[in-house]
Design an enzyme around this catalytic site. Structure first.
Site, PDB file in Angstrom:
ATOM      1  N   ASN A 152       0.861  -1.188   0.000  1.00 51.78           N
ATOM      2  CA  ASN A 152       0.000   0.000   0.000  1.00 51.78           C
ATOM      3  C   ASN A 152       0.894   1.234   0.000  1.00 51.78           C
ATOM      4  O   ASN A 152       1.455   1.619   1.027  1.00 51.78           O
ATOM      5  CB  ASN A 152      -0.913  -0.017   1.231  1.00 51.78           C
ATOM      6  CG  ASN A 152      -1.940   1.106   1.201  1.00 51.78           C
ATOM      7  OD1 ASN A 152      -1.736   2.124   0.549  1.00 51.78           O
ATOM      8  ND2 ASN A 152      -3.046   0.911   1.910  1.00 51.78           N
ATOM      9  N   GLY A 178      -5.815  -2.598   0.341  1.00 48.37           N
ATOM     10  CA  GLY A 178      -5.289  -1.317  -0.120  1.00 48.37           C
ATOM     11  C   GLY A 178      -4.019  -1.370  -0.937  1.00 48.37           C
ATOM     12  O   GLY A 178      -3.362  -0.337  -1.135  1.00 48.37           O
ATOM     13  N   ASP A 180      -1.596  -1.149  -4.110  1.00 46.80           N
ATOM     14  CA  ASP A 180      -1.717  -0.273  -5.268  1.00 46.80           C
ATOM     15  C   ASP A 180      -0.413  -0.256  -6.054  1.00 46.80           C
ATOM     16  O   ASP A 180       0.589  -0.866  -5.659  1.00 46.80           O
ATOM     17  CB  ASP A 180      -2.128   1.134  -4.840  1.00 46.80           C
ATOM     18  CG  ASP A 180      -1.222   1.717  -3.761  1.00 46.80           C
ATOM     19  OD1 ASP A 180       0.006   1.526  -3.852  1.00 46.80           O
ATOM     20  OD2 ASP A 180      -1.740   2.353  -2.814  1.00 46.80           O
ATOM     21  N   HIS A 253     -13.539 -12.973 -21.319  1.00 47.42           N
ATOM     22  CA  HIS A 253     -14.785 -12.494 -20.717  1.00 47.42           C
ATOM     23  C   HIS A 253     -14.572 -11.120 -20.110  1.00 47.42           C
ATOM     24  O   HIS A 253     -13.446 -10.727 -19.803  1.00 47.42           O
ATOM     25  CB  HIS A 253     -15.262 -13.465 -19.634  1.00 47.42           C
ATOM     26  CG  HIS A 253     -14.221 -13.733 -18.581  1.00 47.42           C
ATOM     27  ND1 HIS A 253     -13.289 -14.739 -18.712  1.00 47.42           N
ATOM     28  CD2 HIS A 253     -13.947 -13.116 -17.403  1.00 47.42           C
ATOM     29  CE1 HIS A 253     -12.493 -14.736 -17.667  1.00 47.42           C
ATOM     30  NE2 HIS A 253     -12.863 -13.759 -16.853  1.00 47.42           N
ATOM     31  N   ARG A 331       0.022 -11.776 -20.536  1.00 42.92           N
ATOM     32  CA  ARG A 331      -0.378 -13.120 -20.132  1.00 42.92           C
ATOM     33  C   ARG A 331      -1.865 -13.224 -20.435  1.00 42.92           C
ATOM     34  O   ARG A 331      -2.664 -12.377 -20.017  1.00 42.92           O
ATOM     35  CB  ARG A 331      -0.094 -13.337 -18.648  1.00 42.92           C
ATOM     36  CG  ARG A 331      -0.502 -14.721 -18.121  1.00 42.92           C
ATOM     37  CD  ARG A 331      -1.859 -14.690 -17.482  1.00 42.92           C
ATOM     38  NE  ARG A 331      -2.174 -15.886 -16.713  1.00 42.92           N
ATOM     39  CZ  ARG A 331      -3.366 -16.130 -16.170  1.00 42.92           C
ATOM     40  NH1 ARG A 331      -4.372 -15.255 -16.301  1.00 42.92           N
ATOM     41  NH2 ARG A 331      -3.587 -17.233 -15.488  1.00 42.92           N
ATOM     42  N   ASP A 333      -5.435 -14.748 -20.205  1.00 45.08           N
ATOM     43  CA  ASP A 333      -6.293 -15.531 -19.316  1.00 45.08           C
ATOM     44  C   ASP A 333      -7.252 -16.406 -20.119  1.00 45.08           C
ATOM     45  O   ASP A 333      -7.814 -15.975 -21.137  1.00 45.08           O
ATOM     46  CB  ASP A 333      -7.073 -14.568 -18.409  1.00 45.08           C
ATOM     47  CG  ASP A 333      -7.798 -15.271 -17.294  1.00 45.08           C
ATOM     48  OD1 ASP A 333      -7.136 -15.958 -16.499  1.00 45.08           O
ATOM     49  OD2 ASP A 333      -9.029 -15.120 -17.202  1.00 45.08           O
ATOM     50  N   GLU A 362      -2.422 -18.770 -20.979  1.00 45.84           N
ATOM     51  CA  GLU A 362      -2.778 -19.615 -19.839  1.00 45.84           C
ATOM     52  C   GLU A 362      -3.545 -20.829 -20.361  1.00 45.84           C
ATOM     53  O   GLU A 362      -4.741 -20.771 -20.627  1.00 45.84           O
ATOM     54  CB  GLU A 362      -3.659 -18.858 -18.823  1.00 45.84           C
ATOM     55  CG  GLU A 362      -3.932 -19.699 -17.586  1.00 45.84           C
ATOM     56  CD  GLU A 362      -5.299 -19.459 -16.951  1.00 45.84           C
ATOM     57  OE1 GLU A 362      -5.483 -19.895 -15.802  1.00 45.84           O
ATOM     58  OE2 GLU A 362      -6.168 -18.857 -17.594  1.00 45.84           O
ATOM     59  N   HIS A 428      -1.819 -17.217  -7.691  1.00 46.72           N
ATOM     60  CA  HIS A 428      -3.064 -16.782  -7.062  1.00 46.72           C
ATOM     61  C   HIS A 428      -4.178 -17.802  -7.250  1.00 46.72           C
ATOM     62  O   HIS A 428      -5.216 -17.715  -6.591  1.00 46.72           O
ATOM     63  CB  HIS A 428      -3.498 -15.442  -7.650  1.00 46.72           C
ATOM     64  CG  HIS A 428      -3.903 -15.536  -9.094  1.00 46.72           C
ATOM     65  ND1 HIS A 428      -3.006 -15.783 -10.110  1.00 46.72           N
ATOM     66  CD2 HIS A 428      -5.122 -15.429  -9.689  1.00 46.72           C
ATOM     67  CE1 HIS A 428      -3.652 -15.825 -11.263  1.00 46.72           C
ATOM     68  NE2 HIS A 428      -4.926 -15.610 -11.039  1.00 46.72           N
ATOM     69  N   ASP A 429      -3.994 -18.760  -8.161  1.00 46.44           N
ATOM     70  CA  ASP A 429      -5.008 -19.775  -8.441  1.00 46.44           C
ATOM     71  C   ASP A 429      -4.803 -21.069  -7.664  1.00 46.44           C
ATOM     72  O   ASP A 429      -5.632 -21.979  -7.747  1.00 46.44           O
ATOM     73  CB  ASP A 429      -4.992 -20.127  -9.939  1.00 46.44           C
ATOM     74  CG  ASP A 429      -5.666 -19.076 -10.795  1.00 46.44           C
ATOM     75  OD1 ASP A 429      -6.622 -18.432 -10.305  1.00 46.44           O
ATOM     76  OD2 ASP A 429      -5.259 -18.895 -11.952  1.00 46.44           O
ATOM     77  N   ASP A 473      -7.294 -20.318  -2.909  1.00 45.92           N
ATOM     78  CA  ASP A 473      -8.034 -19.062  -2.891  1.00 45.92           C
ATOM     79  C   ASP A 473      -9.169 -19.142  -1.855  1.00 45.92           C
ATOM     80  O   ASP A 473      -9.967 -20.069  -1.896  1.00 45.92           O
ATOM     81  CB  ASP A 473      -8.605 -18.821  -4.292  1.00 45.92           C
ATOM     82  CG  ASP A 473      -9.481 -17.598  -4.390  1.00 45.92           C
ATOM     83  OD1 ASP A 473      -9.396 -16.729  -3.507  1.00 45.92           O
ATOM     84  OD2 ASP A 473     -10.246 -17.524  -5.369  1.00 45.92           O
ATOM     85  N   ARG A 477      -3.806 -15.575  -1.068  1.00 44.25           N
ATOM     86  CA  ARG A 477      -3.792 -14.157  -1.433  1.00 44.25           C
ATOM     87  C   ARG A 477      -3.629 -13.242  -0.222  1.00 44.25           C
ATOM     88  O   ARG A 477      -4.129 -12.113  -0.197  1.00 44.25           O
ATOM     89  CB  ARG A 477      -5.066 -13.813  -2.210  1.00 44.25           C
ATOM     90  CG  ARG A 477      -5.232 -14.657  -3.476  1.00 44.25           C
ATOM     91  CD  ARG A 477      -6.528 -14.357  -4.215  1.00 44.25           C
ATOM     92  NE  ARG A 477      -6.657 -15.227  -5.405  1.00 44.25           N
ATOM     93  CZ  ARG A 477      -7.666 -15.168  -6.281  1.00 44.25           C
ATOM     94  NH1 ARG A 477      -8.630 -14.273  -6.109  1.00 44.25           N
ATOM     95  NH2 ARG A 477      -7.712 -15.980  -7.305  1.00 44.25           N
TER      96      ARG A 477
END
Length: 590
Positions: A152, A178, A180, A253, A331, A333, A362, A428-429, A473, A477
């Protein structure tokens, strides 16, 4: 000699141009079946005995069932007509497009039946068709950042109800801490010290969620993270420190609050955007779902990338971030659910903006359909990920299976695609690496060591280098731990040392790779990396017992450990050493 096991396919990963002069020719045989395999070749317009060449092939990969032979050929006229010669004991068999023959051969090795019309053929090596990924990726060390959870740097941007950023913060699917872009800028020196050369960001475009895979505006940084000027500053400051930037493209999407989708929700069949999506009937309904989505998530409607307006919009997005902001790669998705025609136009757009931009898909399974040089440079290498985890971390497979899986990926794609494959261990997956290792840091280190000494581009998930852990998840994270008293400094030094070793020795980046030991029921492997300058032998023991290991068929040489200690000499083509449980030895030739 089992002829039924033999396989080759022209103009595929079995016969392709590696560069503008060189063809790689491969053929499969039953494992251990052949004494010698050769390719018999010449020019298709001058295929006469005196112009025919026989070139021996070498085994470059193997699995539990097959050997895979390869040879590099530079045809003088860029045309190539060829057949294969198989030898076992007293028997010799030739094979071309017509079939197998054991007819008596002439002194040149080719009989009258072997005419150009019956040969396998590589018609012409056209330079524009050569799959040529960016050279810099071979030497890259990636670092994945989930922007909302890294740092942050500008509290004035905090969303409402932001939670405290502490070492024991608990992530959920919906909360905010927060993070960034300014926070990343503030910590570029940290990444440089670690040795990172490219940051892979999950999406930072305007979106509703904390993960930002539900895009609202593809041309705008989410206000929670800053603005486009901050993004440009981030790219420029990173470049000054030798760090490139790769963004996440969510083009399969959009998000629920993407304005064109909101217009379709409001106006139904009268909406000018109705063909931007795959709508089965109007009005739109989420229960039952009557429009295509990512998975079955109503908030992520699938974009119609065959639509002219959708295509124009997304290609402008691709151009803008590369050309105007200066990012170095995309990358992609859910890349395998988007049509191939779109990805071909996407590549043309991106490479026109920056020929050295990296395009990464991916895809979790075999991806050859996207790796012919007209779509992606590489894919996320999940088959290698799973193999490393299954052998070093989960203890689920033996060394022979591990070698077979990795060698299967070597034959699955052209060499240049494997040289820039994206090798990750967590993200993250997925659960974090330390969590997958059941908090066993020795097993985690084995996996990381193999990743950082193997071919392809390694990627570290933020926080792994300081010992962060967490399940799937949202557990994976958690906000980055910046309190030094809660960081694992020994783990940081371990990663830093390995990254430095890799960067200092190109043999560990794009040198040759060869297994020296990977036997059935064994829990240790040994492999060699070398180039014209350096030669490494790396022995890794995934067993919980000390192993006395003897390697055979090793070229003569004297080695020291990579840290400069000890002395190991190859005697009678053999090398003996002991390796402690769950540990490794990196030997460098003196």
């Amino acid at each position: 000699m089992l002829l039924e096991a033999i396989y080759h396919q022209p103009k595929s990963q079995y016969a392709y141009a590696y560069d503008q002069e060189t063809l790689h020719i491969r053929v499969r045989t039953k494992r251990g079946d052949m004494d010698h395999v050769s390719v018999v070749w010449g020019d298709k317009y001058n295929f006469v005995p005196e112009e025919i060449t026989t070139t021996k092939m070498e085994v470059f990969a193997k699995d539990t069932m097959f050997d895979y032979y390869q040879v590099a050929i530079k045809p003088p006229f860029r045309r190539f007509a060829y057949a294969f010669k198989f030898e076992k004991g007293e028997r010799t068999v030739f094979w071309n497009e017509v079939g197998f023959t054991e007819d008596e051969m002439s002194s040149s090795g080719v009989g009258m039946l072997w005419s150009p019309s019956g040969m396998f053929e590589f018609p012409f090596l056209n330079p524009i068709d050569v799959h040529t990924p960016p050279e810099w990726v071979k030497n890259a060390v990636f670092y994945q950042i989930f922007p909302e959870r890294f740092a942050n740097g500008d509290p004035s941007l905090n969303p409402k109800n932001v939670e405290a950023w502490t070492h024991d913060a608990v992530p959920t699917r919906d909360n905010f801490f927060g993070g960034d872009l300014q926070g990343v800028i503030d910590n570029l020196d940290y990444l440089k010290e670690l040795g990172i050369t490219c940051i892979y960001f999950t999406p930072f475009f305007e979106a509703f969620s904390n993960h930002k895979y539900d895009t609202i505006d593809y041309l705008k940084v989410d206000p929670q993270f800053g603005d486009n000027k901050t993004a440009k500053k981030l790219v420029d400051e990173a470049h000054k420190k030798g760090i490139r930037i790769m963004l996440d493209a969510v083009f399969n999407h959009s998000g629920f609050y993407f304005p064109p989708f909101q217009d379709v929700l409001k106006n139904g069949e009268k909406s000018r955007f109705k063909d931007w999506f795959h709508v089965k009937e109007f009005p739109l309904s989420t229960d039952p779902l009557n429009y295509d989505t990512f998975g079955f998530v109503p908030e992520m409607p699938k974009l119609n990338t065959e639509n002219r307006e959708v295509k124009a919009y997304l290609l402008e997005v691709a151009r803008y971030w590369v050309e105007d902001i200066g990012v170095d790669g995309w990358r992609l998705d859910v890349a395998n659910e988007v049509d191939h025609r779109f990805w071909r136009e996407f590549r043309d757009t991106v490479k026109q903006a920056n020929p050295e931009a990296y395009i990464l898909g991916e895809i979790w399974h075999n991806s050859m359909a996207w790796l012919d040089g007209d779509q992606f440079d590489a894919v996320m290498n999940y088959p290698v990920t799973n193999s490393i985890l299954d052998f070093f971390v989960k203890d689920e497979i033996d060394a022979e299976s591990f070698m077979g899986r990795l060698d299967a990926m070597q034959i699955a794609y052209p060499k240049q695609a494997n040289e820039v494959a994206f090798n990750l261990l967590d993200s993250h997956d997925t659960p974090r690496l330390l969590h997958i290792a059941a908090e066993n840091k020795d097993r985690m280190k084995l996996a990381a060591l193999f990743q950082l000494t193997y071919m392809g581009a390694p990627c570290i998930y933020y926080g792994d280098e300081i010992g962060m852990t967490g399940g799937g998840d949202p557990g994976c994270r958690q906000p980055m731990i910046w309190e030094k008293e809660h960081q694992d400094h020994e783990m940081f030094e371990f990663y830093k040392h390995l990254i430095t070793l890799r960067k200092d020795h190109p043999a560990l980046q794009d040198g040759t790779f060869r297994f020296l030991s990977a036997e059935k029921d064994n829990k240790y492997v040994a492999f060699e990396r070398k180039d014209e300058v350096d030669r490494f032998i790396i022995v890794m023991n995934a067993s919980e017992k000390k192993q006395k290991i003897e390697l055979s068929d090793i070229s003569q040489g004297t080695f020291r450990k990579a840290n400069g200690t000890g002395r190991h000499e190859v005697k009678n083509r053999k090398l003996s050493l002991e390796v402690e449980a769950l540990s490794s030895v990196i030997l460098k030739e003196m």
